[in-house]
Design a protein around this motif. Structure first.
Motif, PDB file in Angstrom:
ATOM      1  N   ALA A 226      27.157 -26.669  78.654  1.00 27.92           N
ATOM      2  CA  ALA A 226      26.139 -26.646  79.819  1.00 27.92           C
ATOM      3  C   ALA A 226      25.492 -27.838  79.794  1.00 27.92           C
ATOM      4  O   ALA A 226      24.845 -28.427  80.747  1.00 27.92           O
ATOM      5  N   ILE A 227      25.800 -28.684  78.617  1.00 26.59           N
ATOM      6  CA  ILE A 227      25.000 -30.089  78.384  1.00 26.59           C
ATOM      7  C   ILE A 227      25.248 -30.957  79.641  1.00 26.59           C
ATOM      8  O   ILE A 227      26.546 -31.290  79.835  1.00 26.59           O
ATOM      9  N   GLU A 228      24.656 -31.732  80.317  1.00 22.19           N
ATOM     10  CA  GLU A 228      24.967 -32.553  81.374  1.00 22.19           C
ATOM     11  C   GLU A 228      24.965 -33.749  81.067  1.00 22.19           C
ATOM     12  O   GLU A 228      24.292 -34.439  80.056  1.00 22.19           O
ATOM     13  N   TYR A 229      25.849 -34.588  81.744  1.00 18.58           N
ATOM     14  CA  TYR A 229      26.015 -36.062  81.541  1.00 18.58           C
ATOM     15  C   TYR A 229      25.621 -36.701  82.831  1.00 18.58           C
ATOM     16  O   TYR A 229      25.758 -36.486  83.944  1.00 18.58           O
ATOM     17  N   VAL A 230      24.682 -37.785  82.497  1.00 17.34           N
ATOM     18  CA  VAL A 230      23.722 -38.493  83.613  1.00 17.34           C
ATOM     19  C   VAL A 230      24.582 -39.257  84.412  1.00 17.34           C
ATOM     20  O   VAL A 230      24.233 -39.268  86.001  1.00 17.34           O
ATOM     21  N   TYR A 231      26.131 -39.506  84.405  1.00 18.53           N
ATOM     22  CA  TYR A 231      26.613 -40.016  85.372  1.00 18.53           C
ATOM     23  C   TYR A 231      27.846 -39.424  85.909  1.00 18.53           C
ATOM     24  O   TYR A 231      28.573 -39.635  86.737  1.00 18.53           O
ATOM     25  N   ASP A 232      27.606 -37.941  85.990  1.00 15.91           N
ATOM     26  CA  ASP A 232      28.494 -36.976  86.814  1.00 15.91           C
ATOM     27  C   ASP A 232      27.936 -37.129  88.093  1.00 15.91           C
ATOM     28  O   ASP A 232      26.641 -37.247  88.445  1.00 15.91           O
ATOM     29  N   GLU A 233      28.766 -37.015  88.880  1.00 13.11           N
ATOM     30  CA  GLU A 233      28.295 -37.112  90.326  1.00 13.11           C
ATOM     31  C   GLU A 233      27.595 -35.866  90.832  1.00 13.11           C
ATOM     32  O   GLU A 233      26.594 -35.705  91.567  1.00 13.11           O
ATOM     33  N   ASP A 234      28.211 -34.929  90.293  1.00 16.19           N
ATOM     34  CA  ASP A 234      27.648 -33.468  90.448  1.00 16.19           C
ATOM     35  C   ASP A 234      27.439 -32.775  89.118  1.00 16.19           C
ATOM     36  O   ASP A 234      28.392 -32.106  88.679  1.00 16.19           O
ATOM     37  N   SER A 235      26.436 -32.767  88.466  1.00 15.97           N
ATOM     38  CA  SER A 235      26.230 -32.284  87.125  1.00 15.97           C
ATOM     39  C   SER A 235      26.515 -30.738  87.005  1.00 15.97           C
ATOM     40  O   SER A 235      27.203 -30.256  86.001  1.00 15.97           O
ATOM     41  N   ALA A 236      26.016 -29.903  88.083  1.00 15.19           N
ATOM     42  CA  ALA A 236      26.312 -28.494  88.019  1.00 15.19           C
ATOM     43  C   ALA A 236      27.548 -28.307  88.168  1.00 15.19           C
ATOM     44  O   ALA A 236      28.402 -27.174  87.344  1.00 15.19           O
ATOM     45  N   ALA A 237      28.452 -28.848  88.770  1.00 15.94           N
ATOM     46  CA  ALA A 237      29.870 -28.595  89.197  1.00 15.94           C
ATOM     47  C   ALA A 237      30.565 -28.912  87.992  1.00 15.94           C
ATOM     48  O   ALA A 237      31.739 -28.271  87.381  1.00 15.94           O
ATOM     49  N   ALA A 238      30.211 -30.240  87.337  1.00 15.67           N
ATOM     50  CA  ALA A 238      30.863 -30.636  86.102  1.00 15.67           C
ATOM     51  C   ALA A 238      30.725 -29.626  84.837  1.00 15.67           C
ATOM     52  O   ALA A 238      31.746 -29.445  84.286  1.00 15.67           O
ATOM     53  N   ALA A 239      29.575 -29.109  84.780  1.00 14.13           N
ATOM     54  CA  ALA A 239      29.330 -28.028  83.640  1.00 14.13           C
ATOM     55  C   ALA A 239      29.903 -26.720  83.771  1.00 14.13           C
ATOM     56  O   ALA A 239      30.888 -26.212  83.002  1.00 14.13           O
ATOM     57  N   THR A 240      30.364 -26.399  85.369  1.00 19.47           N
ATOM     58  CA  THR A 240      30.885 -25.054  85.552  1.00 19.47           C
ATOM     59  C   THR A 240      32.530 -25.470  85.159  1.00 19.47           C
ATOM     60  O   THR A 240      33.197 -24.715  84.798  1.00 19.47           O
ATOM     61  N   THR A 241      33.055 -26.682  85.482  1.00 23.18           N
ATOM     62  CA  THR A 241      34.464 -27.041  85.243  1.00 23.18           C
ATOM     63  C   THR A 241      34.626 -27.064  83.689  1.00 23.18           C
ATOM     64  O   THR A 241      35.370 -26.576  83.344  1.00 23.18           O
ATOM     65  N   ARG A 242      33.631 -27.730  83.103  1.00 20.87           N
ATOM     66  CA  ARG A 242      33.846 -27.970  81.791  1.00 20.87           C
ATOM     67  C   ARG A 242      33.795 -26.349  80.994  1.00 20.87           C
ATOM     68  O   ARG A 242      34.611 -26.359  80.159  1.00 20.87           O
ATOM     69  N   THR A 243      32.907 -25.651  81.278  1.00 17.67           N
ATOM     70  CA  THR A 243      32.841 -24.375  80.793  1.00 17.67           C
ATOM     71  C   THR A 243      34.180 -23.409  80.936  1.00 17.67           C
ATOM     72  O   THR A 243      34.718 -23.034  79.989  1.00 17.67           O
ATOM     73  N   ALA A 244      34.767 -23.509  82.136  1.00 21.13           N
ATOM     74  CA  ALA A 244      36.034 -22.988  82.536  1.00 21.13           C
ATOM     75  C   ALA A 244      37.142 -23.625  81.695  1.00 21.13           C
ATOM     76  O   ALA A 244      37.892 -22.799  81.343  1.00 21.13           O
ATOM     77  N   VAL A 245      37.221 -24.767  81.674  1.00 21.99           N
ATOM     78  CA  VAL A 245      38.276 -25.496  80.799  1.00 21.99           C
ATOM     79  C   VAL A 245      38.190 -25.256  79.536  1.00 21.99           C
ATOM     80  O   VAL A 245      39.277 -24.651  78.981  1.00 21.99           O
ATOM     81  N   LEU A 246      37.226 -25.250  78.948  1.00 25.23           N
ATOM     82  CA  LEU A 246      37.142 -24.762  77.250  1.00 25.23           C
ATOM     83  C   LEU A 246      37.348 -23.403  77.205  1.00 25.23           C
ATOM     84  O   LEU A 246      38.008 -23.282  76.284  1.00 25.23           O
ATOM     85  N   ARG A 247      36.625 -22.443  78.108  1.00 27.35           N
ATOM     86  CA  ARG A 247      37.400 -21.151  77.920  1.00 27.35           C
ATOM     87  C   ARG A 247      38.863 -20.882  77.880  1.00 27.35           C
ATOM     88  O   ARG A 247      39.387 -19.942  77.152  1.00 27.35           O
ATOM     89  N   LYS A 248      39.344 -21.545  78.768  1.00 28.61           N
ATOM     90  CA  LYS A 248      40.725 -21.397  78.980  1.00 28.61           C
ATOM     91  C   LYS A 248      41.412 -21.798  77.851  1.00 28.61           C
ATOM     92  O   LYS A 248      42.399 -21.266  77.537  1.00 28.61           O
ATOM     93  N   LEU A 249      41.262 -22.882  77.475  1.00 32.39           N
ATOM     94  CA  LEU A 249      41.946 -23.656  76.227  1.00 32.39           C
ATOM     95  C   LEU A 249      41.707 -22.573  75.036  1.00 32.39           C
ATOM     96  O   LEU A 249      42.634 -22.751  74.277  1.00 32.39           O
ATOM     97  N   ARG A 250      40.360 -22.436  74.690  1.00 32.49           N
ATOM     98  CA  ARG A 250      40.503 -21.389  73.666  1.00 32.49           C
ATOM     99  C   ARG A 250      41.212 -20.231  73.731  1.00 32.49           C
ATOM    100  O   ARG A 250      41.581 -19.711  72.710  1.00 32.49           O
ATOM    101  N   LYS A 251      41.235 -19.505  75.017  1.00 28.96           N
ATOM    102  CA  LYS A 251      42.238 -18.318  75.350  1.00 28.96           C
ATOM    103  C   LYS A 251      43.680 -18.597  74.931  1.00 28.96           C
ATOM    104  O   LYS A 251      44.321 -17.746  74.210  1.00 28.96           O
TER     105      LYS A 251
END
Length: 269
Positions: A226-251
């Motif tokens: 959920a930690i956001e990066y200042v240079y993301d174009e859309d920080s909320a969307a980036a966090a959602t994508t990041r969470t989904a990607v990491l969850r999928k790779l852990r699974k």
């Protein structure tokens, strides 16, 4: 600098170190302003677990990796083209020149033997090395981006559009994709928006490995996506994508190949 390759889903994945260094003054901010939402205890834990991501004064040290994918009896695929030469669009903030051409030569790969260049997104540190002296460095390669990414950049303008995208278009070697696309057996490109509108990543097999571009930029985001990066174009969307990607790779038990992390491959616990 040689990094140990991996064989994943029958594909040889070779990390290529293009550069290592801090973000230049033009973009550099304190870490708490660059990555927002991390508590001090998490920063301390991250410094202890990934000291290579921090400089002597606590600044962020970026690693810039590209990845070469060798498919047996199939195409040679390069994921991202790095910083480029000394006067590239990345020169305003990144440690140019990139050493991607040297790294490829060290493993016996000539630029003309690359069949496909996947550009995860059109930021200067991922795309500038695709064009040298106004011409494609990989003359026989199909360069692929998401259509949404190209549309976004055309609206923004700038050096990457003028010095990278336009020469690739003039050479008729830039192709746009719409959504998930298989580019070789066991290799597909998937949209991972947020950092940029048309950001894409490369997945091998059944989520056995993802070359994730800038979905994850710093080790602190592995601990808390959920930690956001200042240079993301859309920080909320980036966090959602990041969470989904990491969850999928852990699974799946798959590997994360994130270009800016100190280690070119990370297996998530």
């Amino acid at each position: 600098m040689h990094e140990k390759p991996r064989i994943v889903s029958g594909v040889e994945v070779i990390p290529l170190c293009d550069a290592v260094g801090p973000m230049g003054e033009a973009l550099r901010k304190p870490l708490d302003d660059t990555f927002t939402g991390a508590r001090p205890a998490l920063w301390e834990r991250t410094r202890a677990e990934a000291p290579e991501a921090f400089g002597p004064d606590g600044e962020w040290i970026l690693h810039f990796h590209c990845y070469l994918l060798r498919v047996p009896a199939g195409p040679t695929v390069l994921v991202d083209a790095g910083l480029g030469p000394e006067e590239s669009p990345a020169s305003s903030w990144a440690p140019v020149p990139g050493r991607l051409p040297t790294a490829l030569a060290e493993i016996g790969v000539k630029p003309e033997s690359v069949d496909t260049v996947v550009l995860t997104h059109l930021h200067s540190d991922h795309a500038s090395g695709a064009v040298v002296d106004g011409k494609p460095l990989f003359p026989n390669a199909r360069h692929v981006v998401q259509e949404d990414e190209l549309t976004w950049l055309e609206g923004e303008g700038g050096d990457v559009l003028d010095e990278v995208v336009t020469p690739l278009q003039e050479a008729e070697c830039l192709d746009t994709l719409q959504g998930q696309t298989r580019i070789a057996e066991d290799i597909k490109v998937v949209p991972t928006p947020g950092h940029t509108p048309g950001h894409q990543s490369v997945v091998l097999g059944d989520d056995q490995l993802m070359v994730s571009g800038d979905v994850v930029l710093h080790p602190v985001q592995l601990a808390d996506p959920a930690i956001e990066y200042v240079y993301d174009e859309d920080s909320a969307a980036a966090a959602t994508t990041r969470t989904a990607v990491l969850r999928k790779l852990r699974k799946s038990g798959g590997l994360l190949a994130a270009p800016h992390l100190p280690e070119p491959f990370v297996r998530l616990s």
